[in-house]
Write a protein that holds these residues in place. Structure first.
Motif, PDB file in Angstrom:
ATOM      1  N   PRO A 150       0.544  -1.564  -0.298  1.00  0.00           N
ATOM      2  CA  PRO A 150       0.317   0.092   0.235  1.00  0.00           C
ATOM      3  C   PRO A 150       1.000   1.379   0.455  1.00  0.00           C
ATOM      4  O   PRO A 150       0.641   2.360  -0.194  1.00  0.00           O
ATOM      5  N   ASP A 151       1.850   1.381   0.208  1.00  0.00           N
ATOM      6  CA  ASP A 151       3.039   2.319   0.675  1.00  0.00           C
ATOM      7  C   ASP A 151       4.328   1.961  -0.171  1.00  0.00           C
ATOM      8  O   ASP A 151       5.386   1.768   0.743  1.00  0.00           O
ATOM      9  N   PRO A 152       4.757   1.874  -1.121  1.00  0.00           N
ATOM     10  CA  PRO A 152       5.512   1.105  -1.821  1.00  0.00           C
ATOM     11  C   PRO A 152       6.069   2.113  -1.968  1.00  0.00           C
ATOM     12  O   PRO A 152       8.378   1.286  -2.404  1.00  0.00           O
TER      13      PRO A 152
ATOM     14  N   GLY B 277       6.854  10.760  10.456  1.00  0.00           N
ATOM     15  CA  GLY B 277       6.750  12.258  10.775  1.00  0.00           C
ATOM     16  C   GLY B 277       6.055  12.708   9.262  1.00  0.00           C
ATOM     17  O   GLY B 277       5.793  13.987   9.624  1.00  0.00           O
ATOM     18  N   HIS B 278       6.559  12.540   8.507  1.00  0.00           N
ATOM     19  CA  HIS B 278       6.333  12.587   7.388  1.00  0.00           C
ATOM     20  C   HIS B 278       5.763  12.933   6.812  1.00  0.00           C
ATOM     21  O   HIS B 278       4.564  13.513   6.588  1.00  0.00           O
ATOM     22  N   GLN B 279       5.201  11.355   7.573  1.00  0.00           N
ATOM     23  CA  GLN B 279       3.850  11.160   6.513  1.00  0.00           C
ATOM     24  C   GLN B 279       2.620  12.491   6.959  1.00  0.00           C
ATOM     25  O   GLN B 279       1.334  12.336   6.717  1.00  0.00           O
ATOM     26  N   CYS B 280       2.701  12.813   8.616  1.00  0.00           N
ATOM     27  CA  CYS B 280       1.678  13.358   9.786  1.00  0.00           C
ATOM     28  C   CYS B 280       2.137  14.662   8.650  1.00  0.00           C
ATOM     29  O   CYS B 280       1.308  15.455   8.716  1.00  0.00           O
ATOM     30  N   GLY B 281       3.415  15.090   8.550  1.00  0.00           N
ATOM     31  CA  GLY B 281       3.131  16.648   7.989  1.00  0.00           C
ATOM     32  C   GLY B 281       2.827  16.974   6.821  1.00  0.00           C
ATOM     33  O   GLY B 281       2.240  17.583   6.329  1.00  0.00           O
ATOM     34  N   VAL B 377       4.852  21.370  -3.935  1.00  0.00           N
ATOM     35  CA  VAL B 377       3.264  20.750  -4.166  1.00  0.00           C
ATOM     36  C   VAL B 377       3.170  22.275  -4.813  1.00  0.00           C
ATOM     37  O   VAL B 377       3.738  23.158  -4.380  1.00  0.00           O
ATOM     38  N   ASN B 378       2.040  22.142  -6.239  1.00  0.00           N
ATOM     39  CA  ASN B 378       1.385  22.993  -7.067  1.00  0.00           C
ATOM     40  C   ASN B 378       0.072  23.559  -6.133  1.00  0.00           C
ATOM     41  O   ASN B 378      -0.943  23.269  -6.325  1.00  0.00           O
ATOM     42  N   TRP B 379       0.520  24.777  -5.106  1.00  0.00           N
ATOM     43  CA  TRP B 379      -0.241  24.757  -4.516  1.00  0.00           C
ATOM     44  C   TRP B 379      -2.179  25.494  -5.463  1.00  0.00           C
ATOM     45  O   TRP B 379      -2.920  26.085  -4.756  1.00  0.00           O
ATOM     46  N   PRO B 387      -3.304   9.995  -0.952  1.00  0.00           N
ATOM     47  CA  PRO B 387      -2.535   8.649  -1.025  1.00  0.00           C
ATOM     48  C   PRO B 387      -1.409   8.386  -2.174  1.00  0.00           C
ATOM     49  O   PRO B 387      -0.430   8.151  -2.997  1.00  0.00           O
ATOM     50  N   GLU B 388      -2.581   9.077  -3.476  1.00  0.00           N
ATOM     51  CA  GLU B 388      -1.934   8.940  -4.759  1.00  0.00           C
ATOM     52  C   GLU B 388      -0.616  10.035  -5.088  1.00  0.00           C
ATOM     53  O   GLU B 388       0.776  10.025  -5.456  1.00  0.00           O
ATOM     54  N   LEU B 389      -1.219  11.207  -4.019  1.00  0.00           N
ATOM     55  CA  LEU B 389      -0.356  12.443  -4.213  1.00  0.00           C
ATOM     56  C   LEU B 389       1.011  11.423  -3.902  1.00  0.00           C
ATOM     57  O   LEU B 389       2.110  11.931  -4.441  1.00  0.00           O
ATOM     58  N   TYR B 390       0.992  11.628  -2.423  1.00  0.00           N
ATOM     59  CA  TYR B 390       2.033  11.084  -1.736  1.00  0.00           C
ATOM     60  C   TYR B 390       2.660  10.158  -2.454  1.00  0.00           C
ATOM     61  O   TYR B 390       3.954  10.627  -2.727  1.00  0.00           O
ATOM     62  N   SER B 391       2.573   9.133  -3.457  1.00  0.00           N
ATOM     63  CA  SER B 391       2.936   8.294  -3.779  1.00  0.00           C
ATOM     64  C   SER B 391       3.873   8.535  -5.165  1.00  0.00           C
ATOM     65  O   SER B 391       4.900   8.609  -5.075  1.00  0.00           O
ATOM     66  N   SER B 392       3.135   8.967  -5.591  1.00  0.00           N
ATOM     67  CA  SER B 392       4.129  10.000  -6.882  1.00  0.00           C
ATOM     68  C   SER B 392       5.361  11.427  -6.485  1.00  0.00           C
ATOM     69  O   SER B 392       5.593  10.959  -7.065  1.00  0.00           O
TER      70      SER B 392
END
Lengths: 199, 424
Positions: A150-152, B277-281, B377-379, B387-392
């Motif tokens: 899920p978090d690759p 922490g990175h995911q949180c932030g 990030v383009n505000w 999650p898709e944005l994070y993953s990309s």
């Protein structure tokens, strides 16, 4: 690189958006002829198409049914997908515009399959399997994890922590010992919540 | 006797250090991304069985000390009233609906919409199958509340989560019974212990702007109440007001366990704690800055990286992470965030003494996320923090490197995170 002459096989087929030729059971893209919109995701799509056929086979198996060359048709508002197994080692996927009648999609799919069957004769059953075997099992397991975790972006770090195997060793999967490989396999099952790996 | 939970009286704030306390217990706001990732990291480190045991024990301990401070201040006298206070406060903190049907010897507790199990199912349920229970925090609260309600010493009772929503059950159920093994005694790390460690505070650049936004946001957070499920949903995340001791105790206990049993994995565990922490932030700070409420508070983001860094710094303070100050910034190259102490380092020194290197993992990951939000990030496109944005954004080679150059945990006067471009 085109391996097969897919443009020739597709010639004159209306509403066709793409053809994917996928090796089974490893669900890897063997060749494709697709519109640019589908091109970028074709590797990922191949894996998912392979899973789709595998899951449907499992459903049929549990229901006591069997089909030697399974076919699946998926309809959405803007696309019609037709999946056909070809021998035991290939899956063909045809993407059509949604306006094409399902019966026509199946007919075109069958015709193209017949053409490709001839072209694929050069790739005997088993030869691809042998090629796949050259890729170490550990590498295939890691690819599987990266594909489905899920978090690759963090999956390798998670695997390293779970197994106690340093990252640099995981990055050279061919060098993993059988004991390390067993740990990796168990950890991947745990991360993905599956009972066993069929890779 | 009427039960009265007067939030305003129970809540206190140390403005110079940006630490929050509820009933003299250190508390912080955290989102479900952080909560789930941190628990998962403990699972990865210890295996699910040991991890569930550790997380339950840490929650038990944290909630015992917390409720022991809180309940006497609410007017609750009977065991039933004390249990009711625990149920109410658990839901008010955004942890879900907990019902305690327990006696002095134990009994049953049930949970609906429990933060951990419910949000795990929301975030991961369609992607992976979970094989162990998710609600160690609710379990710990349930057993601690029962002990406090019946004036029992900590560790008299034990708890097990028998069914869990994250495993497909319709409701979470907890069985509480007499403990088979004693629990090691522990002393709380509360307001007094935290204050004892705090040195002089300081400010940094853009202080006026940061202070104004942090104050406004903290006031706003004070008005947020949980919904009928006992959850707090806002800014695109599920938010909890959580006991800092829980986060700290699971992190450091697991980390030092790894140091003893698998020292080769120590660094990778640190990386995963930083990733929490990175995911949180990224998700929470990003969600807050992209929200309509933020627009009312600080204006719509223009895309200026400095503006994002200032905003994130204020958010860190408002969430109770510490007095985050900007000490240096060169656009696209270099960023330095300094704090006179964090909720991590003060706990670490109290419980574990001095460390050989920095121990502020949330601080490190959060600072890295600030830089990513500012530069990647383009505000103007009003991004959704999916999650898709994070993953990309984070699947490839890292573009920034982070280092904790100073830390109260290792005897320094302050904690400092430096983030630099890697050159990629």
């Amino acid at each position: 690189m085109q391996i097969l002459n897919l443009p020739a096989a597709a010639e004159g087929v209306p509403a066709l958006q793409g053809i994917f030729v996928i090796t089974m059971p490893d669900c890897l893209l063997f060749d494709s002829y697709v519109l640019p919109v589908l091109q970028e995701a074709s590797e990922e799509l191949s894996a998912l198409f392979g899973e789709l056929i595998r899951n449907n086979r499992e459903v049929l198996r549990l229901m006591g049914s069997w089909s030697s060359e399974l076919q699946i048709t998926v309809e959405s508002s803007d696309r019609l997908l037709h999946l056909r197994e070809l021998r035991e080692d290939f899956l063909l996927v045809f993407a059509f515009e949604a306006s094409l009648p399902i019966g026509m999609a199946r007919l075109f799919g069958r015709r193209i399959s017949e053409t490709l069957q001839f072209q694929l004769e050069g790739f005997q059953e088993g030869s691809l399997e042998e090629e796949a075997e050259e890729s170490p099992r550990a590498a295939r397991i890691l690819e599987f994890l990266q594909r489905y975790a899920p978090d690759p972006h963090a999956s390798m770090m998670r695997l390293a922590l779970r197994t106690g195997i340093p990252m640099e060793h995981l990055e050279a999967p061919a060098s993993l010992s059988p004991q390390a490989l067993a740990k990796v396999e168990e950890a991947v099952c745990d991360i993905l919540g599956i009972d066993q790996l069929n890779v | 006797m009427t039960i009265q939970i007067k939030k305003e009286e129970l809540f206190s704030f140390l403005p110079e250090h940006a630490f929050s306390f509820f009933a003299d217990t250190p508390v912080v706001y955290h989102c479900h991304h952080y909560n789930l990732w941190l628990d998962q990291t403990i699972d990865d480190a210890l295996g699910s069985r040991e991890s569930v045991a550790l997380r339950t024990r840490c929650a038990h301990e944290a909630f015992y000390h917390y409720l022991a401070q809180l309940i006497p201040r609410t007017g609750a006298e009977t065991p039933a009233e004390k249990l009711k206070v625990a149920e109410l406060i658990f839901g008010a903190m955004g942890h879900g609906t907990l019902r305690l049907h327990t006696q002095a010897q134990g009994g049953l507790a049930t949970g609906d919409f429990l933060h951990y199990g419910f949000t795990w199912k929301e975030k991961y349920g369609e992607k992976v199958r979970r094989r162990h229970t998710a609600d160690a925090v609710a379990a710990g609260c349930a057993v601690a509340a029962t002990e406090i309600a019946y004036d029992l010493p900590m560790g008299t009772l034990d708890v097990a989560e028998e069914t869990c929503v994250a495993l497909g059950a319709p409701q979470c159920r907890f069985q509480i019974e007499g403990a088979k093994q004693p629990m090691p005694p522990s002393r709380p790390v509360g307001k007094k212990e935290t204050q004892r460690l705090l040195g002089d505070s300081f400010t940094g650049k853009y202080e006026d702007q940061i202070h104004a936004i942090a104050t406004g946001l903290r006031n706003f957070l004070g008005t947020i109440n949980s919904d009928e499920r006992g959850l707090v949903q806002g800014f695109g995340v599920f938010v909890t007001l959580h006991l800092a001791s829980y986060y700290n105790s699971i992190s450091y206990n697991a980390l030092y366990n790894i140091e003893r049993t698998a020292p080769q994995s120590f660094r990778v565990m640190e990386e995963l704690l930083i990733e929490a922490g990175h995911q949180c932030g990224f998700n929470t700070f990003g969600g807050i800055i992209g929200s309509p409420e933020w627009e009312g508070l600080a204006g719509a983001p223009t895309g200026d990286p400095l503006e994002i860094l200032i905003g994130c710094c204020a958010i860190g303070r408002a969430l109770g992470f510490g007095q985050w100050t900007i000490q240096d910034y060169t656009p696209e190259k270099y960023f330095v965030l300094r704090s006179p102490g964090t909720y991590e380092s003060t706990y670490h020194v109290t419980r574990h003494g001095l460390a050989s290197s920095g121990r502020c993992y949330l601080h490190q990951g959060g600072t890295l996320a600030m830089v990513q939000l500012a530069h990647r990030v383009n505000w103007r496109d009003k991004p959704q923090f999916t999650p898709e944005l994070y993953s990309s954004l984070f699947r490839g080679q890292a573009q920034w490197r982070t280092e904790e150059t100073h830390c109260v945990s290792k005897g320094d006067d302050y904690c400092e995170i430096v983030v630099e471009r890697t050159g990629n």
